[in-house]
Scaffold this motif. Structure first.
Motif, PDB file in Angstrom:
ATOM      1  N   GLU A  16      36.788  61.228  30.391  1.00  0.00           N
ATOM      2  CA  GLU A  16      37.419  59.909  30.299  1.00  0.00           C
ATOM      3  C   GLU A  16      38.046  59.636  31.652  1.00  0.00           C
ATOM      4  O   GLU A  16      38.851  60.426  32.146  1.00  0.00           O
ATOM      5  CB  GLU A  16      38.472  59.877  29.200  1.00  0.00           C
ATOM      6  CG  GLU A  16      37.895  60.004  27.799  1.00  0.00           C
ATOM      7  CD  GLU A  16      38.983  59.974  26.734  1.00  0.00           C
ATOM      8  OE1 GLU A  16      40.181  59.976  27.110  1.00  0.00           O
ATOM      9  OE2 GLU A  16      38.648  59.956  25.534  1.00  0.00           O
ATOM     10  N   ILE A  17      37.637  58.528  32.266  1.00  0.00           N
ATOM     11  CA  ILE A  17      38.078  58.212  33.626  1.00  0.00           C
ATOM     12  C   ILE A  17      39.010  57.001  33.589  1.00  0.00           C
ATOM     13  O   ILE A  17      38.718  55.990  32.935  1.00  0.00           O
ATOM     14  CB  ILE A  17      36.877  57.929  34.544  1.00  0.00           C
ATOM     15  CG1 ILE A  17      36.030  59.199  34.705  1.00  0.00           C
ATOM     16  CG2 ILE A  17      37.338  57.428  35.907  1.00  0.00           C
ATOM     17  CD1 ILE A  17      34.792  59.012  35.544  1.00  0.00           C
ATOM     18  N   SER A  18      40.127  57.112  34.316  1.00  0.00           N
ATOM     19  CA  SER A  18      41.056  55.994  34.502  1.00  0.00           C
ATOM     20  C   SER A  18      41.110  55.670  35.986  1.00  0.00           C
ATOM     21  O   SER A  18      41.187  56.580  36.822  1.00  0.00           O
ATOM     22  CB  SER A  18      42.454  56.355  34.004  1.00  0.00           C
ATOM     23  OG  SER A  18      42.444  56.598  32.613  1.00  0.00           O
ATOM     24  N   LEU A  19      41.027  54.371  36.323  1.00  0.00           N
ATOM     25  CA  LEU A  19      41.070  53.911  37.708  1.00  0.00           C
ATOM     26  C   LEU A  19      42.303  53.031  37.899  1.00  0.00           C
ATOM     27  O   LEU A  19      42.539  52.104  37.106  1.00  0.00           O
ATOM     28  CB  LEU A  19      39.804  53.129  38.047  1.00  0.00           C
ATOM     29  CG  LEU A  19      38.484  53.899  37.933  1.00  0.00           C
ATOM     30  CD1 LEU A  19      37.308  52.979  38.225  1.00  0.00           C
ATOM     31  CD2 LEU A  19      38.460  55.090  38.870  1.00  0.00           C
ATOM     32  N   ARG A  20      43.054  53.305  38.941  1.00  0.00           N
ATOM     33  CA  ARG A  20      44.271  52.538  39.198  1.00  0.00           C
ATOM     34  C   ARG A  20      44.298  52.140  40.660  1.00  0.00           C
ATOM     35  O   ARG A  20      44.271  53.006  41.541  1.00  0.00           O
ATOM     36  CB  ARG A  20      45.511  53.352  38.853  1.00  0.00           C
ATOM     37  CG  ARG A  20      45.440  53.777  37.390  1.00  0.00           C
ATOM     38  CD  ARG A  20      46.630  54.451  36.907  1.00  0.00           C
ATOM     39  NE  ARG A  20      46.437  54.849  35.512  1.00  0.00           N
ATOM     40  CZ  ARG A  20      47.335  55.466  34.773  1.00  0.00           C
ATOM     41  NH1 ARG A  20      48.493  55.777  35.319  1.00  0.00           N
ATOM     42  NH2 ARG A  20      47.085  55.782  33.517  1.00  0.00           N
ATOM     43  N   PRO A  21      44.332  50.850  40.959  1.00  0.00           N
ATOM     44  CA  PRO A  21      44.281  50.372  42.344  1.00  0.00           C
ATOM     45  C   PRO A  21      45.575  50.688  43.092  1.00  0.00           C
ATOM     46  O   PRO A  21      46.671  50.622  42.528  1.00  0.00           O
ATOM     47  CB  PRO A  21      44.075  48.867  42.192  1.00  0.00           C
ATOM     48  CG  PRO A  21      44.614  48.538  40.848  1.00  0.00           C
ATOM     49  CD  PRO A  21      44.376  49.728  39.982  1.00  0.00           C
ATOM     50  N   LEU A  22      45.452  51.025  44.363  1.00  0.00           N
ATOM     51  CA  LEU A  22      46.587  51.262  45.255  1.00  0.00           C
ATOM     52  C   LEU A  22      46.556  50.196  46.339  1.00  0.00           C
ATOM     53  O   LEU A  22      45.540  50.010  47.005  1.00  0.00           O
ATOM     54  CB  LEU A  22      46.504  52.657  45.873  1.00  0.00           C
ATOM     55  CG  LEU A  22      46.420  53.823  44.882  1.00  0.00           C
ATOM     56  CD1 LEU A  22      46.261  55.145  45.623  1.00  0.00           C
ATOM     57  CD2 LEU A  22      47.637  53.863  43.987  1.00  0.00           C
TER      58      LEU A  22
END
Length: 660
Positions: free
Chosen positions: A104-110
């Protein structure tokens, strides 16, 4: 594990970077992608998911690690992250051995300083492991949910210590302020729960946790910092503070210790977070219960052991609460009284006071005070009530708290004191008349001598053959002198009479004149001129016992005469004046003597203090007591020459309204 859990952990006060250690130690895979999807950084857990060293794929497009047929979900999630949105997807990762690993992949922008997406944080986790952790959290929550107090603390500590292989774990509360000692609420040591104990935090790692009020972690080498830990073969320590609901007062802490290095991944574990959270909530609840229990115990001790009676009534005068002292005083059972409108028997002359007080409670400040005699198990007793009402928005009484105190003995003592004061006053008057004896005898002797002279004249006139008509003038003079003597005797008898206090409205000027008439002969013998300066307009009446107030003025006048006589001054004048001051009538006595020294002025009204040779020192003390018993004041004015005393008495109410 959420990435925020790593980012929010406080810095490790040790030689290594705790955040870097956590990033390497967490179970979830964490990586950093640039805006083109190239993998720039990866932690060991992410490399383990891919089955190879991180250096082998650093700089490669992450998309090539996605298994065939799974790119659609990945592409959609990555595009959303590039637009600045958080995104997630479930997909398969390709491993070198040909196996596909579900993640399960979570992507969070920086974002950069211009709010543009410059990189993307990637978090990948094994769903089967996450499901195991979540199941453990649910199990612990179910196991501890129905428990409170010691059972809760024991169960929580036991399961947490077992889950992480801790050698030592405990929850402790602070026992003093400032904090120097703590007491364990649950103590786990060497695979079993042990008895609780209390210890001083000085020289322990717990001192650091409590002193700094933050998480304190030593992953290894605890024995080098704390000798006692070396004796217990403890190498790692993790402590977290617990604050009260305000977040300002530290009330306890949790501590975990290991034999061997401590896995700092515990910090990021949801189990650690839930343990601290639930332990904190339960300790706060325990503290609140302890405070409530102590308050109830103090209340119980106060109510059950006080001698005053306390009752609570509702708006219909029904009893909602009665103190044990109330039940004992009136010989009734609590259960029989609650809900009833029962009141003890009241003396005939005091009936109606309770109802009058209840009516006054309806008006601000919703308080009432009254006394009544009630029939008790000890006979008739006078109870002084103090009542306070609680009212609703419409100013209607909803409840009344009443406290009653038995004042029978106090009233009896006051009556005895009043009688004693009256006896002292009588003795003082007799003493004063005794000292003035020669002057009084001289004053009485004058009319008696005149009577004798006129009687002898009448005898000579009769012997000379003068008719009765010609004797009329001489006989009238005899009668006048006899009446004068009778008035003097009557005045003395009234002044010396021992009788009950009889207060009545009286003119202060009348009282002063009566005293001056008694003292005039004494002053004349001493060569002292008595001067009167009486207010003639708007002088109010005072409600006093005339004889007792005359005694005050007499003491002041005689003291002034004696002071002038001892001073041997050229000016030998004593002035008595009256005036109105606001709601009071003042009588002032000033002599032309030497005055009162500062040392004597400080003690002039003390009992048995005197400046006169052979004096008893009771005159002024008695005079002040009489003045205060009439609601007045007596004091020495030190602003002028000689001695100046003021007697202030409250004016009668009818006259007070137009005073000032």
């Amino acid at each position: 594990m959420p990435l925020e859990a790593v980012a929010e952990m406080p810095p490790e006060p040790h030689t290594r970077d705790l955040q870097g250690m956590l990033l390497d130690a967490v179970d979830d895979g964490v990586g950093l992608l640039d805006a083109q999807g190239m993998l720039r950084l990866a932690n060991p857990a992410l490399a383990a998911l891919l089955g190879r060293d991180a250096a082998e794929f650093a700089g490669d497009p992450w998309r090539m690690r996605i298994a065939d047929g799974e790119h659609t979900a990945w592409d959609a999630a990555f595009e959303a992250a590039c637009r600045g949105e958080r995104a997630s997807c479930a997909t398969l990762l390709c491993r070198p051995d040909g196996h596909a690993v579900p993640v399960e992949i979570s992507l969070r922008p920086l974002r950069d300083a211009d709010d543009r997406v410059e990189a993307i944080a990637l978090i990948a986790c094994d769903p089967t492991r996450r499901q195991g952790n979540e199941e453990m959290l649910r199990w612990i929550a179910r196991a501890t949910a129905p428990l409170t107090g010691d059972d809760f603390f024991h169960t929580l500590t036991r399961h947490f210590a077992a889950a992480f292989g801790l050698r030592r774990a405990f929850i402790a509360e602070c026992v003093d302020q400032p904090i120097t000692r703590v007491r364990t609420l649950a103590y786990w040591y060497d695979a079993e729960m042990r008895p609780n104990f209390e210890f001083e935090i000085a020289g322990t790692p717990c001192e650091r946790t409590i002193r700094d009020g933050r998480v304190y972690c030593v992953s290894d080498g605890l024995g080098e910092l704390y000798p006692r830990a070396r004796r217990l073969r403890l190498d790692g320590y993790l402590g977290a503070p617990i604050f009260d609901t305000s977040g300002r007062l530290l009330i306890g802490h949790v501590a975990f210790e290991t034999e061997g290095p401590l896995d700092v991944a515990i910090l990021a574990s949801p189990l650690f977070q839930i343990f601290v959270s639930r332990a904190s909530a339960e300790l706060r609840r325990k503290r609140a219960e302890d405070v409530l229990r102590a308050s109830e115990e103090h209340y119980r001790l106060l109510v059950e052991h006080q001698t005053d009676v306390v009752v609570k009534l509702d708006g219909q005068q029904r009893l909602l609460f009665v103190s044990p002292s109330f039940c004992r005083l009136f010989g009734a059972e609590e259960q029989a009284l609650l809900g009833s409108r029962l009141r003890p028997a009241v003396a005939q002359e005091d009936r109606g006071r309770f109802e009058a007080a209840w009516q006054s409670l309806e008006m601000p400040p919703h308080e009432a005070h009254f006394e009544e005699r009630l029939a008790t198990t000890q006979g008739w007793r006078c109870i002084a009530w103090s009542q306070k009402a609680m009212v609703d928005d419409e100013n209607r009484i909803t409840a009344v708290i009443a406290a009653g105190r038995d004042v029978t003995d106090r009233l009896r003592a006051e009556e005895q004191a009043r009688q004693h004061l009256q006896q002292l006053a009588h003795v003082g008057r007799i003493s004063a008349m005794g000292e003035m004896g020669s002057a009084i005898a001289h004053e009485i002797n004058q009319p008696l001598t005149a009577v004798r002279t006129y009687a002898q004249a009448c005898r000579r006139l009769l012997a000379a053959g003068v008719g009765p008509n010609e004797l009329g003038d001489t006989l009238e003079r005899v009668a006048n002198q006899a009446e004068r003597a009778a008035e003097i005797i009557q005045r003395l008898r009234g002044f010396l009479a021992q009788q009950e206090v009889q207060a009545m409205p009286v003119d202060p000027n009348f009282l002063v004149r009566e005293v001056i008439d008694l003292c005039r002969a004494d002053a004349s013998q001493c060569g002292v001129q008595l001067r009167l300066d009486l207010a003639t307009h708007a002088m109010p009446l005072v409600h006093v016992d005339p004889i007792q107030v005359e005694q005050i003025v007499l003491n002041l006048v005689r003291n002034g005469i004696e002071a002038i006589q001892q001073a041997e001054s050229m000016e030998r004048v004593l002035t008595v004046s009256t005036q109105r001051r606001g709601r009071e009538a003042w009588v002032s006595v000033q002599d032309s003597g030497p005055g009162v020294s500062p040392d004597a002025a400080a003690r002039i009204f003390d009992a048995f203090f005197t400046t006169k040779p052979g004096g008893m020192g009771v005159g002024l003390a008695l005079s002040r007591s009489i003045a205060e018993a009439h609601g007045g004041r007596l004091w020495l004015d030190e602003t002028g020459g000689g001695a100046l005393f003021h007697l202030a008495l409250p004016a009668v109410a009818d006259d007070a309204g137009d005073s000032a």
